[in-house]
Design an enzyme around this catalytic site. Structure first.
Site, PDB file in Angstrom:
ATOM      1  N   ARG A  63      14.944  -6.555  -5.266  1.00  0.00           N
ATOM      2  CA  ARG A  63      13.896  -5.537  -5.310  1.00  0.00           C
ATOM      3  C   ARG A  63      14.448  -4.215  -5.854  1.00  0.00           C
ATOM      4  O   ARG A  63      13.823  -3.550  -6.683  1.00  0.00           O
ATOM      5  CB  ARG A  63      13.331  -5.335  -3.907  1.00  0.00           C
ATOM      6  CG  ARG A  63      12.055  -4.595  -3.967  1.00  0.00           C
ATOM      7  CD  ARG A  63      11.347  -4.473  -2.649  1.00  0.00           C
ATOM      8  NE  ARG A  63      10.179  -3.694  -2.941  1.00  0.00           N
ATOM      9  CZ  ARG A  63       8.949  -4.133  -2.874  1.00  0.00           C
ATOM     10  NH1 ARG A  63       8.700  -5.336  -2.470  1.00  0.00           N
ATOM     11  NH2 ARG A  63       7.950  -3.342  -3.196  1.00  0.00           N
ATOM     12  N   HIS A 106      -6.420   5.253  -3.517  1.00  0.00           N
ATOM     13  CA  HIS A 106      -6.540   4.392  -2.335  1.00  0.00           C
ATOM     14  C   HIS A 106      -8.026   4.201  -2.034  1.00  0.00           C
ATOM     15  O   HIS A 106      -8.760   5.195  -1.927  1.00  0.00           O
ATOM     16  CB  HIS A 106      -5.819   5.031  -1.148  1.00  0.00           C
ATOM     17  CG  HIS A 106      -5.837   4.158   0.060  1.00  0.00           C
ATOM     18  ND1 HIS A 106      -5.160   2.957   0.118  1.00  0.00           N
ATOM     19  CD2 HIS A 106      -6.493   4.275   1.238  1.00  0.00           C
ATOM     20  CE1 HIS A 106      -5.381   2.391   1.286  1.00  0.00           C
ATOM     21  NE2 HIS A 106      -6.189   3.173   1.982  1.00  0.00           N
TER      22      HIS A 106
HETATM   23  C1  GRF Z   1      -8.927   0.350  -6.855  1.00  0.00           C
HETATM   24  O1  GRF Z   1      -9.960   0.226  -5.907  1.00  0.00           O
HETATM   25  C2  GRF Z   1      -7.715   1.002  -6.257  1.00  0.00           C
HETATM   26  O2  GRF Z   1      -8.008   1.987  -5.326  1.00  0.00           O
HETATM   27  C3  GRF Z   1      -7.088  -0.168  -5.547  1.00  0.00           C
HETATM   28  O3  GRF Z   1      -7.213  -1.218  -6.485  1.00  0.00           O
HETATM   29  C4  GRF Z   1      -8.402  -1.014  -7.247  1.00  0.00           C
HETATM   30  C5  GRF Z   1      -8.048  -1.109  -8.698  1.00  0.00           C
HETATM   31  O4  GRF Z   1      -9.148  -1.449  -9.491  1.00  0.00           O
HETATM   32  N1  GRF Z   1      -5.759   0.118  -5.106  1.00  0.00           N
HETATM   33  P1  GRF Z   1      -8.970  -1.669 -11.050  1.00  0.00           P
HETATM   34  O5  GRF Z   1      -7.848  -2.671 -11.249  1.00  0.00           O
HETATM   35  O6  GRF Z   1      -8.642  -0.344 -11.657  1.00  0.00           O
HETATM   36  O7  GRF Z   1     -10.286  -2.205 -11.504  1.00  0.00           O
END
Ligand code: GRF
Length: 202
Positions: A63, A106
């Site tokens: 990692r 988020h």
């Molecule tokens: C978003 O809802 C982001 O907050 C979450 O993953 C999603 C990504 O969507 N962590 P996309 O791949 O940009 O359509």
């Protein structure tokens, strides 16, 4: 401003940024898995695209090597800002500290501190939902409202100064898919606003 976008999924937020690029360039995109649908979006936009899978996430030395390789590759583009747009990996402080600024999306409301609850404008409190299943958890907990938060990335997970936030109400019959799609629609608008603002401030 030179922006790199990190993705793990479909990349609809990446697409919103690619369609905008007002006051900033997207100099590269990095994905951590070949199945990330967003790879096709960045290639279609002729943006340099790296796919660097993490094959042994539970082996610390592997990692660390993966993170070091990722940071070495990304610094080649001298980014001013890294945008984690659906990036599903938690990065260590040694990665985070190699970049000038990193922001994360988020799909839930987060408090301005690392506390366990969020206070809504009407005074009600709801749990702060952190982690990889925030949309599913909002439904399972029967929350009246969820939302999305864009925050600066610090060494803690899903904690860091908030740059933008908006609530999204849950509707009767919502599934993880329907709620997440409404949250994503808000996220796409917020991420463009935040990146434009940061570009103007640079
Ligand atoms: C978003 O809802 C982001 O907050 C979450 O993953 C999603 C990504 O969507 N962590 P996309 O791949 O940009 O359509």
């Amino acid at each position: 401003m030179r922006v790199i976008v990190l993705i793990s999924g479909g990349g609809s937020n990446l697409q919103a940024l690619l369609d905008d690029r007002q006051g900033y360039d997207i100099v590269a995109v990095m994905a951590d898995r070949p199945s990330a649908g967003g790879i096709a979006r960045s290639l279609a936009a002729n943006v340099p695209t790296i796919c660097l899978p993490l094959t042994a996430p539970r082996i610390p030395i592997a990692r660390t090597a993966w993170e070091n390789t990722a940071a070495d590759l990304l610094t080649v583009w001298h980014p001013d800002l890294l945008v984690m747009a659906g990036w599903m990996r938690i990065m260590s402080p040694s990665f985070i500290n190699r970049f000038r600024a990193i922001i994360n999306q988020h799909p839930a409301l987060l408090p301005p501190d690392d506390g366990p609850t969020v206070t809504l404008p009407d005074g009600r409190t709801i749990p702060a939902i952190r982690g990889a299943h925030a949309v599913r958890d909002a439904i399972h907990l029967g929350l009246p409202v969820s939302g999305c938060t864009i925050h600066r990335v610090t060494e803690a997970v899903d904690v860091g100064p908030i740059l933008a936030q908006q609530s999204v109400p849950l509707l009767p019959g919502d599934t993880e898919t329907t709620l997440h799609e409404r949250i994503r629609a808000v996220e796409r608008r917020l991420i463009v606003d935040v990146v434009r603002t940061l570009a103007a401030e640079l």
